[in-house]
Structures are given as structure tokens and as C-alpha cells.
Design a protein around this motif. Structure first.
Motif, short mmCIF file in Angstrom:
data_model
loop_
_atom_site.label_atom_id
_atom_site.label_comp_id
_atom_site.label_asym_id
_atom_site.label_seq_id
_atom_site.Cartn_x
_atom_site.Cartn_y
_atom_site.Cartn_z
N HIS A 28 8.79 -7.92 37.61
CA HIS A 28 8.84 -9.08 38.55
C HIS A 28 9.35 -8.54 40.07
O HIS A 28 8.88 -8.89 40.87
N LEU A 29 10.56 -7.71 39.75
CA LEU A 29 11.22 -7.46 41.27
C LEU A 29 10.13 -6.44 42.04
O LEU A 29 10.20 -6.45 43.05
N CYS A 30 9.28 -5.52 41.18
CA CYS A 30 8.40 -4.79 41.95
C CYS A 30 7.62 -5.64 43.03
O CYS A 30 7.07 -5.05 43.84
N THR A 31 7.25 -6.77 42.49
CA THR A 31 6.27 -7.72 43.34
C THR A 31 7.04 -8.52 44.17
O THR A 31 6.45 -8.97 45.37
N ALA A 32 8.42 -9.11 43.88
CA ALA A 32 9.07 -10.17 44.37
C ALA A 32 10.20 -9.47 45.38
O ALA A 32 10.41 -10.39 46.27
N GLU A 201 11.42 -12.64 25.96
CA GLU A 201 11.84 -11.55 26.97
C GLU A 201 11.64 -12.22 28.34
O GLU A 201 12.26 -12.03 29.19
N HIS A 202 10.30 -12.81 28.57
CA HIS A 202 10.04 -13.36 29.95
C HIS A 202 10.96 -14.48 30.35
O HIS A 202 11.33 -14.49 31.41
N LYS A 203 11.30 -15.42 29.28
CA LYS A 203 12.60 -16.25 29.72
C LYS A 203 13.81 -15.86 30.08
O LYS A 203 14.43 -16.32 30.99
N ILE A 204 14.03 -14.86 29.47
CA ILE A 204 15.52 -14.14 29.78
C ILE A 204 15.31 -13.62 31.17
O ILE A 204 16.21 -13.60 31.91
N ALA A 205 14.05 -12.75 31.32
CA ALA A 205 14.02 -12.00 32.61
C ALA A 205 13.89 -13.20 33.81
O ALA A 205 14.56 -12.87 34.90
N ALA A 206 13.39 -14.49 33.32
CA ALA A 206 13.20 -15.41 34.54
C ALA A 206 14.68 -15.93 34.86
O ALA A 206 15.01 -16.31 35.80
N ALA A 207 15.54 -16.09 34.00
CA ALA A 207 16.87 -16.62 33.83
C ALA A 207 17.42 -15.76 35.14
O ALA A 207 18.28 -16.54 36.13
N PHE A 208 17.46 -14.37 35.03
CA PHE A 208 18.17 -13.40 35.63
C PHE A 208 17.25 -13.54 37.24
O PHE A 208 18.16 -13.38 38.14
N ALA A 209 16.00 -13.50 37.15
CA ALA A 209 15.46 -13.66 38.55
C ALA A 209 15.69 -14.79 39.26
O ALA A 209 15.94 -14.79 40.55
N GLY A 215 20.57 -17.72 44.14
CA GLY A 215 21.98 -17.38 44.64
C GLY A 215 22.07 -16.44 45.81
O GLY A 215 23.10 -16.62 46.57
N TRP A 216 21.11 -15.51 45.87
CA TRP A 216 21.46 -14.38 46.77
C TRP A 216 19.99 -14.21 47.76
O TRP A 216 19.95 -13.12 48.49
N ASP A 217 19.05 -14.94 47.38
CA ASP A 217 17.53 -14.95 48.23
C ASP A 217 17.14 -13.63 48.17
O ASP A 217 16.61 -12.96 48.87
N LEU A 218 17.23 -13.15 46.61
CA LEU A 218 16.73 -11.79 46.55
C LEU A 218 15.71 -11.89 45.11
O LEU A 218 15.73 -12.54 44.31
N GLY A 219 14.45 -11.29 45.96
CA GLY A 219 13.27 -11.68 45.08
C GLY A 219 12.49 -12.80 45.38
O GLY A 219 12.57 -13.32 46.48
N GLY A 220 12.07 -13.53 44.43
CA GLY A 220 11.43 -14.75 44.48
C GLY A 220 11.24 -15.54 43.11
O GLY A 220 11.83 -15.05 42.07
N PRO A 221 10.68 -16.56 43.29
CA PRO A 221 10.37 -17.51 41.92
C PRO A 221 9.52 -16.33 40.73
O PRO A 221 8.84 -15.46 41.13
N TYR A 222 10.12 -16.47 39.79
CA TYR A 222 9.55 -15.49 38.53
C TYR A 222 8.20 -15.91 38.14
O TYR A 222 7.86 -17.12 37.94
N GLU A 223 7.24 -14.95 38.12
CA GLU A 223 5.81 -15.04 37.69
C GLU A 223 5.91 -13.99 36.21
O GLU A 223 5.96 -12.81 36.82
N ALA A 224 5.47 -14.39 35.49
CA ALA A 224 5.31 -13.36 34.09
C ALA A 224 4.38 -12.34 34.60
O ALA A 224 3.12 -12.63 35.18
N ALA A 225 4.59 -11.20 34.32
CA ALA A 225 3.63 -10.14 34.86
C ALA A 225 3.52 -9.06 33.84
O ALA A 225 4.57 -8.92 32.86
#
Length: 225
Positions: A28-32, A201-209, A215-225
Motif C-alpha cells: 500500500h505505502l509503495c503506491t500511496a 491481513e488486508h484489514k489489519i494493514a488498512a487499520a494502520f494505513a 492522523g499524519w496525512d501520510l499515504g492515502g486511503p487503503y486499497e488492497a494490492a
């Protein structure tokens, strides 16, 4: 380069053959996220069920920064004495923490576990006063479904965790409370009532994302990849 350190128990280290939520978040972070980043920590392995030891490198996709500080059967209780050295040595900027189920199940009650959260944050900040952290509440598991008293301890701890994040949050060392997906279902998002399958796994990753983004404007909305 922004350096994330995943910290957790069996849900974070994962088992042989899995992707892990760490991998899902990295994708997710690679793209967001527009800037350079990596995952850091003193460990890289998965748990090997056959050996009952953290000795496996058999990731479903090993091509990602696999470093972490997570262990099967480990909780806040175990990580308090480890986190300072880990932050110091690996120069972590952001801790992504998913702990508590093991503590409540085997070691400490809700209040004692919350005390260990405070000790953990203090040790991390002693190593780096500017370290930030995202903390994920305990996701109730099959034991919580079967034992009302245990479920009550999970609920109580999650309430205390939310209060602790508010109490300890500082401008120079921000803390965020992640929000687990309301659709997380232990019957469809885990393979045994506790440990996440691919959808979990996707839902836990999404919670962090989502916490990082909101909270910090870091990344963007989570999209499963």
C-alpha cells in the motif's frame, strides 16, 4: 527515509507461507506514500509451525523489507525490555504496534497491561524522544467469543489503551490509536479464530494505513494490492 518498525505478536510475525499484514501495508505505502521508506527491526523471520520456532523465511512473497520486532506468544510484557534498544539500533521513526491479546490471555489483567503500554512508550522515547507510534487495539478472538470474562478484559483494556494514547500523546512524539475495521470477522478473516488469513491481513494493514493517513496525512486511503 522514513523508518517503520512493526511490533507485535503472532498476528504480526505471521507463519510460514503467509504474506503477513506487514507485506500488505508495504505494498500500500509503495503506491500511496510519495517519499522513501522502509521497515526496520531486529528480526526478519516468520514462525515455523513445524519447528514451533521463528526460523522460517518462507514468505508468500519475500520481496519486501521484512524486518520487524514481533514474536509468537509475545506481548507488551515481553516488548518493554526490548523496545529501547530496537529503536536506538534500528533508528525507527514510527512504531506500528499490535499487542495485548497474549498479555491478557496469559500474563496481566487490563490495568497491568495498560501500565506496560506506558512503560513501553517511555522506553521508546528514552531511546528517541521524537519517535512516533500507531497503536492497534486488541482484536477480540475466538476465546473472547467463548469466555465473557475474557471478552470483558479485552474491552476494558481497549478503553484504557484509548485513554493512554490521549494521555501520552505529545507534539514532538505523537501517538495515534488505529481503528480496527468494523467488518473484521474472526470467522471469515482468520484461519483459526485468531490469526489473520489474507482478508484479515488486508484489514489489519488498512487499520494502520488509515491511521497514518488521517492522523499524519501520510499515504492515502487503503486499497488492497
Amino acid at each position: 527515509m522514513l523508518r517503520f518498525m512493526p511490533v507485535g505478536d503472532s498476528m504480526t510475525i505471521g507463519s510460514a507461507g503467509e504474506h503477513t499484514w506487514r507485506y500488505r501495508l508495504w505494498r500500500h505505502l509503495c503506491t500511496a506514500y510519495g517519499g522513501p521508506f522502509t521497515f526496520v527491526g531486529p528480526r526478519e523471520t516468520l514462525h515455523d509451525p513445524a519447528a514451533d520456532a521463528p526460523t522460517s523465511y518462507a514468505y508468500a512473497d519475500p520481496d519486501f523489507p521484512r524486518a520487524h520486532l514481533a514474536g509468537w506468544g509475545e506481548g507488551w510484557h515481553h516488548m518493554v525490555p526490548l523496545i529501547g534498544e530496537a529503536v536506538r539500533t534500528h533508528r525507527a521513526d514510527v512504531l506500528l504496534v499490535s499487542l495485548g491479546l497474549i498479555d491478557l490471555g496469559f500474563y496481566t489483567n487490563a490495568e497491568q497491561t495498560a501500565d506496560n503500554v506506558r512503560a513501553f512508550v517511555a522506553e521508546a522515547r528514552a531511546a528517541d524522544p521524537r519517535v512516533r507510534a500507531v497503536l492497534l487495539p486488541v482484536i477480540p478472538n475466538i476465546r473472547a467469543e467463548a469466555e465473557p470474562a475474557f471478552a470483558a478484559q479485552v474491552t476494558r483494556f481497549n478503553d484504557l489503551l484509548a485513554k493512554t494514547v490521549v494521555d501520552l500523546d505529545e507534539p514532538s512524539s505523537s501517538l495515534l490509536l488505529a481503528t480496527p475495521s468494523p467488518s473484521y470477522d474472526i470467522h471469515t478473516d482468520t484461519y483459526d479464530g485468531t490469526h489473520p488469513n489474507a482478508s484479515g491481513e488486508h484489514k489489519i494493514a488498512a487499520a494502520f494505513a488509515q491511521a497514518l493517513w488521517r492522523g499524519w496525512d501520510l499515504g492515502g486511503p487503503y486499497e488492497a494490492a
